[in-house]
Design a protein around this motif. Structure first.
Motif, PDB file in Angstrom:
ATOM      1  N   LEU A 165      36.604  40.320  53.710  1.00 37.92           N
ATOM      2  CA  LEU A 165      35.602  41.241  52.594  1.00 37.92           C
ATOM      3  C   LEU A 165      35.553  42.914  53.213  1.00 37.92           C
ATOM      4  O   LEU A 165      35.576  43.608  51.444  1.00 37.92           O
ATOM      5  CB  LEU A 165      33.864  40.931  53.145  1.00 37.92           C
ATOM      6  N   ALA A 166      35.271  43.347  53.937  1.00 42.78           N
ATOM      7  CA  ALA A 166      35.353  44.493  53.946  1.00 42.78           C
ATOM      8  C   ALA A 166      36.547  45.696  53.207  1.00 42.78           C
ATOM      9  O   ALA A 166      36.462  46.607  52.891  1.00 42.78           O
ATOM     10  CB  ALA A 166      35.233  45.126  55.550  1.00 42.78           C
ATOM     11  N   ASN A 167      37.551  44.660  53.199  1.00 42.80           N
ATOM     12  CA  ASN A 167      39.313  45.313  53.015  1.00 42.80           C
ATOM     13  C   ASN A 167      38.851  45.221  51.615  1.00 42.80           C
ATOM     14  O   ASN A 167      39.303  45.945  50.684  1.00 42.80           O
ATOM     15  CB  ASN A 167      40.454  44.216  53.621  1.00 42.80           C
ATOM     16  N   ILE A 168      37.903  44.473  50.618  1.00 45.24           N
ATOM     17  CA  ILE A 168      37.850  44.977  49.234  1.00 45.24           C
ATOM     18  C   ILE A 168      37.719  46.029  48.710  1.00 45.24           C
ATOM     19  O   ILE A 168      38.331  46.134  47.834  1.00 45.24           O
ATOM     20  CB  ILE A 168      37.048  43.416  48.428  1.00 45.24           C
ATOM     21  N   GLY A 169      36.452  46.775  49.669  1.00 40.89           N
ATOM     22  CA  GLY A 169      35.975  48.025  49.394  1.00 40.89           C
ATOM     23  C   GLY A 169      36.706  49.162  49.697  1.00 40.89           C
ATOM     24  O   GLY A 169      37.319  50.117  49.069  1.00 40.89           O
ATOM     25  N   THR A 170      37.900  48.583  51.006  1.00 37.69           N
ATOM     26  CA  THR A 170      39.024  49.845  50.943  1.00 37.69           C
ATOM     27  C   THR A 170      40.442  49.842  50.287  1.00 37.69           C
ATOM     28  O   THR A 170      41.107  50.952  50.446  1.00 37.69           O
ATOM     29  CB  THR A 170      38.528  50.010  52.724  1.00 37.69           C
ATOM     30  N   HIS A 197      40.873  33.069  43.788  1.00 44.44           N
ATOM     31  CA  HIS A 197      41.581  33.859  44.760  1.00 44.44           C
ATOM     32  C   HIS A 197      41.145  34.726  45.454  1.00 44.44           C
ATOM     33  O   HIS A 197      39.346  35.284  44.346  1.00 44.44           O
ATOM     34  CB  HIS A 197      42.766  34.582  44.823  1.00 44.44           C
ATOM     35  N   ILE A 198      41.043  35.538  45.867  1.00 43.06           N
ATOM     36  CA  ILE A 198      40.174  36.453  46.838  1.00 43.06           C
ATOM     37  C   ILE A 198      40.526  37.915  46.512  1.00 43.06           C
ATOM     38  O   ILE A 198      41.488  38.286  45.729  1.00 43.06           O
ATOM     39  CB  ILE A 198      41.050  36.834  48.146  1.00 43.06           C
ATOM     40  N   PRO A 199      40.108  38.110  45.765  1.00 43.48           N
ATOM     41  CA  PRO A 199      39.856  39.815  44.900  1.00 43.48           C
ATOM     42  C   PRO A 199      40.572  40.754  45.256  1.00 43.48           C
ATOM     43  O   PRO A 199      41.082  41.554  46.544  1.00 43.48           O
ATOM     44  CB  PRO A 199      38.216  40.416  44.493  1.00 43.48           C
ATOM     45  N   GLY A 200      41.825  41.143  44.854  1.00 42.80           N
ATOM     46  CA  GLY A 200      42.934  42.608  45.544  1.00 42.80           C
ATOM     47  C   GLY A 200      43.420  41.206  45.564  1.00 42.80           C
ATOM     48  O   GLY A 200      44.841  42.401  45.489  1.00 42.80           O
ATOM     49  N   ALA A 201      44.100  40.224  45.977  1.00 48.37           N
ATOM     50  CA  ALA A 201      44.903  38.983  46.445  1.00 48.37           C
ATOM     51  C   ALA A 201      46.112  39.827  45.603  1.00 48.37           C
ATOM     52  O   ALA A 201      45.811  39.670  44.030  1.00 48.37           O
ATOM     53  CB  ALA A 201      44.569  38.361  46.676  1.00 48.37           C
ATOM     54  N   PRO A 277      32.836  37.169  46.747  1.00 46.87           N
ATOM     55  CA  PRO A 277      32.652  37.089  45.572  1.00 46.87           C
ATOM     56  C   PRO A 277      34.653  36.533  44.685  1.00 46.87           C
ATOM     57  O   PRO A 277      35.339  36.394  45.832  1.00 46.87           O
ATOM     58  CB  PRO A 277      33.437  38.415  45.200  1.00 46.87           C
ATOM     59  N   VAL A 278      34.738  36.055  44.103  1.00 49.80           N
ATOM     60  CA  VAL A 278      36.092  34.683  43.595  1.00 49.80           C
ATOM     61  C   VAL A 278      36.912  36.086  42.218  1.00 49.80           C
ATOM     62  O   VAL A 278      35.630  36.011  41.477  1.00 49.80           O
ATOM     63  CB  VAL A 278      35.703  33.539  43.364  1.00 49.80           C
ATOM     64  N   ALA A 279      38.281  35.831  42.439  1.00 48.10           N
ATOM     65  CA  ALA A 279      38.622  36.343  40.784  1.00 48.10           C
ATOM     66  C   ALA A 279      39.503  35.312  40.104  1.00 48.10           C
ATOM     67  O   ALA A 279      39.524  34.205  41.376  1.00 48.10           O
ATOM     68  CB  ALA A 279      39.662  37.810  41.803  1.00 48.10           C
TER      69      ALA A 279
END
Length: 283
Positions: A165-170, A197-201, A277-279
């Motif tokens: 989750l923290a990696n989504i922001g960074t 999927h995980i946002p940004g994946a 969050p979900v993408a």
């Protein structure tokens, strides 16, 4: 010679014929039919192979919040391997009939508990049979327990949901999702109660690591594919429950790429928390 990523049918046959002590793990499994893999094992397996059940042997108990296939306790997994006859420094070969989808999980787990001499049979049980080599049927006979003990992990520390989750922001690392493209996009399916999927994946379907004959693609081809997806970032590997993500880890190792970090809980853990969050879509 120790094998630590892939082993060919020819090489495995030669070391077995030479009398080398090899622990072969048959990892056949099918989601939704947990008994089918064991039935497949009984119907035909490599000589001397022992069965490794994904739910019972290659995972710990799920509690509804930690994904479908949480990591087993290191002590319990080491004890199970000893019971299969594994000795310290002994060669392990994992195989299945699904392109390494399940065998790669065994490969990663053994490295996680500090055992370097583990490889996946390239081409799987089909390649062994296609070479006209013998198969056995029925259950494995009793064996003398080995002396294996867990050691320091040979893989980077697995990630928690909080770290992902923290990696989504960074955006420091690139998440690669090993599920098939339709599940990644969020199309309705019977496996994922919440689709997406995980946002940004980015999607790296594990079967894209394989050639048409079911063997792994050449190292240079795998390297180029992963480097393009990662864009210079370190990799975090995810999937539905931390299983086929290990196939991408194996492909990266075979290609000589830096070791990725595994998110073992993966999508099944991620969606257990409705706050995550979900993408959807292709990106």
């Amino acid at each position: 010679m120790a094998y630590d990523t892939l082993i060919s049918v020819t090489d495995l046959h030669e070391i077995l014929a030479a009398g080398s002590d090899v622990l072969i793990l048959d990892c056949d499994f099918e989601l939704g039919q947990p008994d089918k893999g064991r039935e497949s094992y009984r119907a035909g397996h490599l000589p001397g192979a022992r069965y490794a059940h994904l739910d019972d042997d290659l995972a710990g108990p799920p509690d509804g919040t930690n994904g479908r296939h949480p990591l087993p306790a290191r002590v319990a997994f080491a004890a199970w391997l000893r019971a299969q006859g594994l000795k310290r420094g002994g060669q392990v070969v994992a195989c299945d009939s699904s392109g390494g989808a399940w065998a790669a999980r065994a490969w990663w787990l053994l490295r996680w508990i500090g055992h370097a001499e583990v490889a996946v049979l390239d081409g799987g049980k089909q390649a062994w049979a296609a070479a006209g080599l013998p198969m056995e049927t029925g259950e494995a006979p009793p064996v003398v327990p080995g002396d294996f003990t867990a050691d320091e992990p040979l893989v980077p520390a697995p990630l928690t949901a909080r770290q992902v989750l923290a990696n989504i922001g960074t955006g420091e690392a690139q998440v690669l999702d090993a599920r098939d493209p339709s599940r990644f996009r969020g199309e309705p399916n019977p496996i994922d109660p919440v689709a997406g999927h995980i946002p940004g994946a980015r999607n790296r379907f594990f079967r894209d690591n394989l050639a048409e004959d079911g063997s792994f693609r050449p190292a240079e081809e795998l390297s180029q594919a992963f480097r393009t997806l990662l864009g210079g970032k370190p990799a975090v590997l995810s999937c539905g429950s931390g299983v086929t993500a290990c196939h991408n880890a194996l492909a990266m190792a075979a290609a000589g790429l830096p070791q990725p970090r595994l998110y073992p809980g993966s999508w099944s853990e991620w969606i257990a928390d409705p706050a995550h969050p979900v993408a959807t879509g292709d990106a």
